[in-house]
Structures are given as structure tokens and as C-alpha cells.
Scaffold this active site. Structure first.
Site, short mmCIF file in Angstrom:
data_model
loop_
_atom_site.label_atom_id
_atom_site.label_comp_id
_atom_site.label_asym_id
_atom_site.label_seq_id
_atom_site.Cartn_x
_atom_site.Cartn_y
_atom_site.Cartn_z
N GLY A 72 93.67 17.09 63.07
CA GLY A 72 93.71 18.16 64.07
C GLY A 72 92.43 18.95 63.97
O GLY A 72 92.27 19.71 63.04
N HIS A 73 91.50 18.72 64.89
CA HIS A 73 90.23 19.41 64.82
C HIS A 73 90.11 20.38 66.00
O HIS A 73 90.18 19.96 67.15
CB HIS A 73 89.08 18.40 64.83
CG HIS A 73 89.05 17.55 63.58
ND1 HIS A 73 88.28 16.44 63.44
CD2 HIS A 73 89.72 17.69 62.41
CE1 HIS A 73 88.47 15.92 62.23
NE2 HIS A 73 89.34 16.66 61.60
N ASP A 97 92.59 20.62 56.97
CA ASP A 97 92.64 21.92 57.67
C ASP A 97 91.68 22.94 57.09
O ASP A 97 91.95 24.14 57.12
CB ASP A 97 94.07 22.50 57.66
CG ASP A 97 95.10 21.50 58.12
OD1 ASP A 97 94.83 20.82 59.12
OD2 ASP A 97 96.16 21.37 57.47
N GLN A 123 91.60 14.71 57.44
CA GLN A 123 92.42 15.13 56.31
C GLN A 123 91.52 15.68 55.18
O GLN A 123 90.48 16.25 55.48
CB GLN A 123 93.31 13.98 55.79
CG GLN A 123 94.40 13.57 56.76
CD GLN A 123 93.93 12.57 57.80
OE1 GLN A 123 93.28 11.60 57.48
NE2 GLN A 123 94.26 12.82 59.05
N LYS A 183 87.02 21.80 59.46
CA LYS A 183 85.99 20.77 59.68
C LYS A 183 85.47 20.78 61.11
O LYS A 183 84.29 20.55 61.34
CB LYS A 183 86.56 19.37 59.38
CG LYS A 183 86.77 19.08 57.92
CD LYS A 183 87.22 17.65 57.69
CE LYS A 183 88.64 17.37 58.07
NZ LYS A 183 89.65 18.09 57.31
P1 IMP Z 1 100.45 11.13 57.61
O1 IMP Z 1 98.96 11.12 57.54
O2 IMP Z 1 100.98 11.48 58.97
O3 IMP Z 1 101.05 9.87 57.06
O4 IMP Z 1 100.95 12.32 56.66
C1 IMP Z 1 100.80 12.27 55.25
C2 IMP Z 1 100.44 13.63 54.68
O5 IMP Z 1 99.15 13.98 55.13
C3 IMP Z 1 101.36 14.76 55.11
O6 IMP Z 1 101.45 15.68 54.02
C4 IMP Z 1 100.63 15.40 56.26
O7 IMP Z 1 100.98 16.77 56.43
C5 IMP Z 1 99.21 15.27 55.76
N1 IMP Z 1 98.22 15.26 56.84
C6 IMP Z 1 97.90 14.25 57.67
N2 IMP Z 1 96.92 14.60 58.50
C7 IMP Z 1 96.57 15.85 58.18
C8 IMP Z 1 95.57 16.77 58.66
O8 IMP Z 1 94.76 16.48 59.55
N3 IMP Z 1 95.53 17.99 58.04
C9 IMP Z 1 96.36 18.31 57.03
N4 IMP Z 1 97.30 17.50 56.54
C10 IMP Z 1 97.40 16.28 57.11
#
Ligand code: IMP
Length: 429
Positions: A40-41, A13, A223, A16
Site C-alpha cells: 500500500g503506497h 508502512d 512490505q 516508502k
Molecule cells: P500477505 O502478504 O497478504 O500474505 O500477509 C502476510 C503479512 O504481511 C501480514 O502480517 C500482513 O499484514 C503483512 N503485510 C503484507 N503487505 C504489507 C504491507 O504492504 N505493509 C505492511 N504489512 C504488510
């Protein structure tokens, strides 16, 4: 360098989407190489807002976009995201999008399992996006995944399905859930195969040929480094490697594929989901950062946790990822603070740390050591050159560079793509 890799250098977040969009205009191909639709872009193009979770950001401008083998693909989500963009007049066809034939699929029971585990974990939960990312990657390394190429061979899927369902039915039984309906799964796969297969392609070859022709390839990370399964705040991480090196393995190009590694760094720190966050502010200042920065998750809508800039973490991210230069984002959120703080080290029971200790209990207990910097009252929003920035804001940026041992290549001063100060062009470097 012909290639640029954009990664988040904090917990995701960092903004990007805008930077990738800005670079995508000059790229020939944009590639996603890890993660799935947990990303989430947000892109703002000519005042229009586009929200992408799975598709590479280049798609909005019609740049050839590639979903690499390192991504886990939910085919039903793919169909819906394509339809959503079509409604915004973005046409997605096999001419502008290719999906690696070897991409593992996220299936409905992966999503179920993600949610079941989160619900059962109480205080120890990871706080995932509940989209089945982790369970899908588990099946990939467990060698029982169904991949894009399997959609063209559904009649041969028997032994693979046996192993996959034996594994998941046992897990589901542990949660009191019914076994997977095999016939229904096969019927659903057969139906969605028609949507996915036209996009399936040997993307390693497309990328190799493009590279040989000197085309510019932009790798779009999802991420952030602190969510990397090896280098992040384990176990509160995602299930893929988010560091820049994954651009090579997750797309099928060699180890020099990433080129210029641009680390996206927010001028303060945010995190969604659970896990340690040394500089978190659970006070008015944290609320102010969240409100000014509109810190709500693009995918889940969750409120992001906010805190001061942590130079220790970003220095570590830059080191483990080989970041060439950073793009500093959301500087304007700091406008109007009388004083700003930057974390320069940690104290743990009297011991000084200049890195984040690896154990989650230690990570949760470290006390940040801060230095205080005078803020600025002027607005930095929309600045497009150093001359537009107040002297104190420049001082803040210079101090960040010094502490993280990495130069600033870009400064982003609003969600609009042209509100950017360019110091070094990653594609020209
Ligand atoms: P997962 O990727 O859904 O398995 O989540 C694992 C961790 O990564 C959690 O803390 C989510 O909030 C975090 N996470 C996954 N995708 C994103 C993203 O695009 N931005 C921020 N945090 C993310």
C-alpha cells in the site's frame, strides 16, 4: 551509483511511497521486484493523493515503470488499479509500463484459499491481506503457476491446468469448497489476456539495456525486512523475500543491481497483522502514536499496532539487507512527547539479546530494554534543513544512527514530497 533500491526496514508502512516518489523524479525507470497488490503506497503529488498497491510509484509521474518477474500479479486487480488511476488522469500504456512475461498470476482461487485459511486458523492466523499472495507464491515454487506468458498460449495450458487444479481441488475439498470451474477459469483468463498481454515484455532485457546506457534504475520494495520470508518474524511474514538482494533476482539484473540500498525507517514502530512486536504499546502512548501518525493500513484499512522505536530490529534489518543509508520518516509524530524511549536490547529469562531470537515463542516473550531520551516540544513538521529541527530531535536522530550502525541519508518531515532533509543523495553516492 546509478541504481537505488528502496526497502522497508521494519514491518512495512514506513512511508516508502513518498520517498520513492521523491527519487522517481530523478530515475529513468522504477521497478517493483517482489510482493503483489498487498503493498500500500500512498503518494501525495501537488496535494493530490494517489494510492497504489501493485503499480510502481513512478507511474504517477509518467516515469517508465516495470513489474518484475519476482512480483505475483493479479490481472483483475491490475485492470482495476489502472482504471482507478486513469480516473485521476494518470494514463498507463505499454509506453510507460512493462510487465515481465514470467510473472506468476494470482488467480481467484488463490484469494479464496488465503481467506479460507485465515478464517480457519483462529488465534494462530497470520493476519494476511487475504489477497492470495501466499498461495500464488506457493504455486510458483511448486512449479504449477500460470504465468503472464501463458496468457498467449491458453490452448496449450492443459497439462499445467491439470496439475494446478488437482492440487487446489484437493485443498478446497478439505475446506468443503466446490472444485474449480475449469471452463470458467479459462474463459476469464482469455478475457483478461487482452488487458495484460500488451504490457508483457522481456523486462530483463529492457533493464539490461538501460543499465548499459547508464540510466538510473530505482527499485521499489514492498512490505519490510521483518516480513521477509527468510529474515522476518516467521511464520508471521509475507511469502516473498523483501530484502534488497531480491531486486536482482526479481527483475533479471545481476547481483550488483540494487546499488545504493535505502532503508526506510519510521521514527517509531508499527505493525499490521499478527505476530511478535516487542515494543508494542497497548496503552495511551500507543494510541497517541497511532492517532498522530494516522496509522491505518492503506490496503485493508486495519488499525496498525504501534510502539517505541526498536533499534535492535532495525540494526538486524540493516545488516541482513546491506542497507547503505536510511530515510527516517514521520519524525513529526514524536513532537510533543516529554520523553521518548528506544529499545536497545532484549531480556529473555535473564539472558541478554542484542538481536531478535529466531523462535516465535521467544520473540513473543522478549522484554525490551529501553533507554529514555528527552523529547522536544517544538514542531518538526515540514522541516527542510537541520537548522529547522530542535536540538533534541537531532539528538534522537544521532542516537538512532549510532544504535542501528547505519547513517541517515534523508529525513522526511511530512507527507509532502519537498518536506525532506537531504543528507546524502542516494543517486549521487
Ligand atoms: P500477505 O502478504 O497478504 O500474505 O500477509 C502476510 C503479512 O504481511 C501480514 O502480517 C500482513 O499484514 C503483512 N503485510 C503484507 N503487505 C504489507 C504491507 O504492504 N505493509 C505492511 N504489512 C504488510
Amino acid at each position: 551509483m546509478a541504481n537505488v533500491t528502496v526497502i522497508g526496514a521494519q514491518w512495512g508502512d514506513e512511508g516508502k511511497g513518498k520517498i520513492v516518489d521523491w527519487l522517481a523524479e530523478r530515475a529513468d525507470i522504477v521497478v517493483r521486484f517482489q510482493g503483489g497488490h498487498n503493498a500500500g503506497h500512498t503518494l501525495v503529488v501537488d496535494g493530490k493523493v494517489y494510492k497504489l498497491s501493485l503499480l510502481p510509484s513512478g507511474i504517477v509521474r509518467g516515469t517508465l515503470s516495470v513489474i518484475g518477474n519476482g512480483v505475483v500479479l493479479d490481472p483483475w486487480h491490475f485492470r482495476d488499479e489502472v482504471a482507478k488511476l486513469a480516473a485521476q488522469d494518470v494514463a498507463i500504456t505499454p509506453d510507460n509500463l512493462q510487465i515481465a512475461e514470467t510473472c506468476p498470476l494470482i488467480l481467484p482461487f488463490h484469494r479464496d484459499l488465503d481467506g479460507l485459511r485465515e478464517d480457519a486458523s483462529g488465534a494462530g492466523k497470520i493476519g494476511t491481506t487475504r489477497r492470495g499472495i501466499g498461495p500464488a507464491y506457493e504455486d510458483k515454487v511448486g512449479r504449477r503457476a500460470i504465468r503472464v506468458c501463458d496468457l498467449a498460449h491458453l490452448d496449450d495450458l492443459g497439462p499445467q491446468l491439470d496439475r494446478l487444479l488437482a492440487h487446489h481441488d484437493a485443498l478446497r475439498a478439505g475446506f468443503g469448497e466446490a472444485p474449480i470451474d475449469r471452463a470458467r477459469l479459462l474463459a476469464d483468463l482469455a478475457e483478461i489476456a487482452d488487458v495484460i498481454l500488451p504490457f508483457a515484455s522481456p523486462v530483463w532485457r529492457t533493464l539490461g539495456e538501460a543499465r548499459a546506457q547508464g540510466k538510473r534504475i530505482l527499485f521499489e520494495g514492498a512490505q519490510g525486512v521483518l516480513l521477509d520470508v527468510d529474515h522476518g518474524t516467521y511464520p508471521f511474514v509475507t511469502s516473498s523475500n523483501t530484502v534488497a538482494g531480491t531486486a536482482a533476482s526479481g527483475s533479471g539484473l545481476g547481483p550488483s543491481a540494487p546499488g545504493f540500498v535505502l532503508g526506510i525507517v519510521k521514527a517509531y514502530t508499527t505493525r499490521v497483522g499478527s505476530g511478535p512486536f516487542p515494543t508494542e504499546l497497548e496503552d495511551e502512548t500507543g494510541t497517541r502514536l497511532g492517532e498522530r501518525g494516522h496509522e491505518f493500513g492503506t490496503v485493508t484499512g486495519r488499525k496498525r499496532r504501534c510502539g517505541w522505536f526498536d533499534a535492535v530490529l532495525v540494526r538486524q534489518s540493516a545488516a541482513v539487507s546491506g542497507i547503505t543509508g536510511i530515510a527516517l520518516t514521520k519524525l513529526d509524530v514524536l513532537d510533543g512527547f516529554a520523553e521518548l524511549r528506544i529499545c536497545t536490547g532484549y531480556d529473555l529469562d535473564g539472558r541478554h539479546y542484542d538481536y531478535l531470537p529466531p523462535h516465535p515463542n521467544d520473540q513473543a516473550r522478549v522484554k525490551p530494554i529501553y533507554e529514555t531520551i528527552e523529547g522536544w516540544s517544538e514542531s518538526t513538521a515540514g522541516a527542510r534543513s537541520w537548522a529547522d529541527l530542535p536540538a533534541q530531535a537531532i539528538k534522537y536522530i544521532r542516537r538512532v544512527e549510532e544504535l542501528i550502525r547505519c547513517p541517515v541519508a534523508l529525513v522526511s518531515t511530512s507527507p509532502e514530497r519537498d518536506d525532506t532533509i537531504l543528507v546524502r543523495d542516494p543517486f549521487q553516492d
